[in-house]
Enzyme design. Structure first.
Site, PDB file in Angstrom:
ATOM      1  CB  ALA A  31      -0.897  -0.011   1.230  1.00 58.66           C
ATOM      2  CG  ASN A  32      -0.026   4.713  -1.811  1.00 62.54           C
ATOM      3  OD1 ASN A  32      -0.763   5.549  -1.310  1.00 62.54           O
ATOM      4  ND2 ASN A  32      -0.330   4.086  -2.954  1.00 62.54           N
ATOM      5  NE  ARG A  33       4.759   6.554   5.018  1.00 59.04           N
ATOM      6  CZ  ARG A  33       4.779   5.757   6.090  1.00 59.04           C
ATOM      7  NH1 ARG A  33       3.727   5.663   6.864  1.00 59.04           N
ATOM      8  NH2 ARG A  33       5.870   5.078   6.363  1.00 59.04           N
TER       9      ARG A  33
END
Ligand code: C5P
Length: 221
Positions: free
Chosen positions: A29-31
């Site tokens: 995932a990413n932020r």
């Protein structure tokens, strides 16, 4: 019936991160919080647009008054965007993962003594580039984002050309700016006429200004 400068306009907004599965319990995932995309969708709906909000698993709830399509992966996001067309405009605010795990394991990957798993990646579809480069049925206005950490204007101008979109909203996401995950944004709008830097303001204000510009642009088509 909706009133406002965007009444009668259909706009697709992508937002949030994507999750790319590794196995049934793990993902990459990413932020991205989805804050800027959510604010944009809200502002467009507030100006009377019919908004299809295609969102990855964001940490904040979607806005009211839009059609919400929830997806997890980049490939699902692409399908949802294509299904939402035709539209007058598409705003690609999602932080789409560039890569996915090439072969998602059907069962949970087990720890093995002395062994480490190796992940192999495949490239995800570039939704913004694909929509920008569509022939028939291309939305008249396609807007992308560029999250950069250095040489923001130069990189974003190159990105606009590479993707083939009409506008790029570029922002500096260096950790010191506090923009990623924060409530403010400082953007530069790149169009065919050049670059225009907006003062630092809340993501809601960026969204309102952008919605006003989109209304102007669609009226001119
Ligand atoms: O290439 P990069 O990820 O920096 O481009 C960012 C822009 O492209 C954003 O507007 C993002 O939503 C869009 N994008 C996309 N599909 C991808 C990667 C990025 O739509 N696979």
């Amino acid at each position: 019936l909706a009133a406002g400068p965007l009444a009668g306009r259909r706009i697709v907004v992508t937002s949030g991160p994507t999750h790319e599965p590794i196995d049934p319990v793990r993902y990459i995932a990413n932020r991205s919080s989805g804050a800027q995309g959510t604010a944009i969708a809200r502002a467009l709906a507030g100006q009377g647009a019919e908004v299809v909000f295609v969102t990855g698993p964001a940490t904040i709830p979607p806005p009211e008054g839009v059609e919400v399509v929830r997806v997890e992966t980049a490939r699902q996001m692409r399908e949802a965007v294509l299904s939402a067309l035709p539209a007058d405009a598409m705003i690609a605010a999602a932080a789409v993962a560039d890569w996915r795990v090439a072969e998602e394991s059907a069962s949970k990957i087990k720890k093995t003594k002395g062994g480490l798993p190796t992940l192999t990646f495949s490239e995800n579809p570039d939704i913004l580039a694909e929509i920008s480069q569509m022939g028939d049925g291309r939305p008249s206005l396609v807007v992308g984002f560029a999250a950069e950490t250095d040489d923001v204007e130069a990189h974003a101008t190159a990105k606009r050309a590479r993707k083939g979109c009409d506008w790029i909203l570029a922002n500096d996401v260096s950790p010191a700016t506090g923009i990623m995950g924060g409530s403010e944004n400082a953007v530069t709008l790149i169009t065919e006429d050049g670059a225009e830097s907006w003062p630092r303001m809340s993501k809601d204000q960026v969204a309102m200004q952008l919605a006003a510009r989109i209304a102007q642009a669609l009226d001119a088509v």
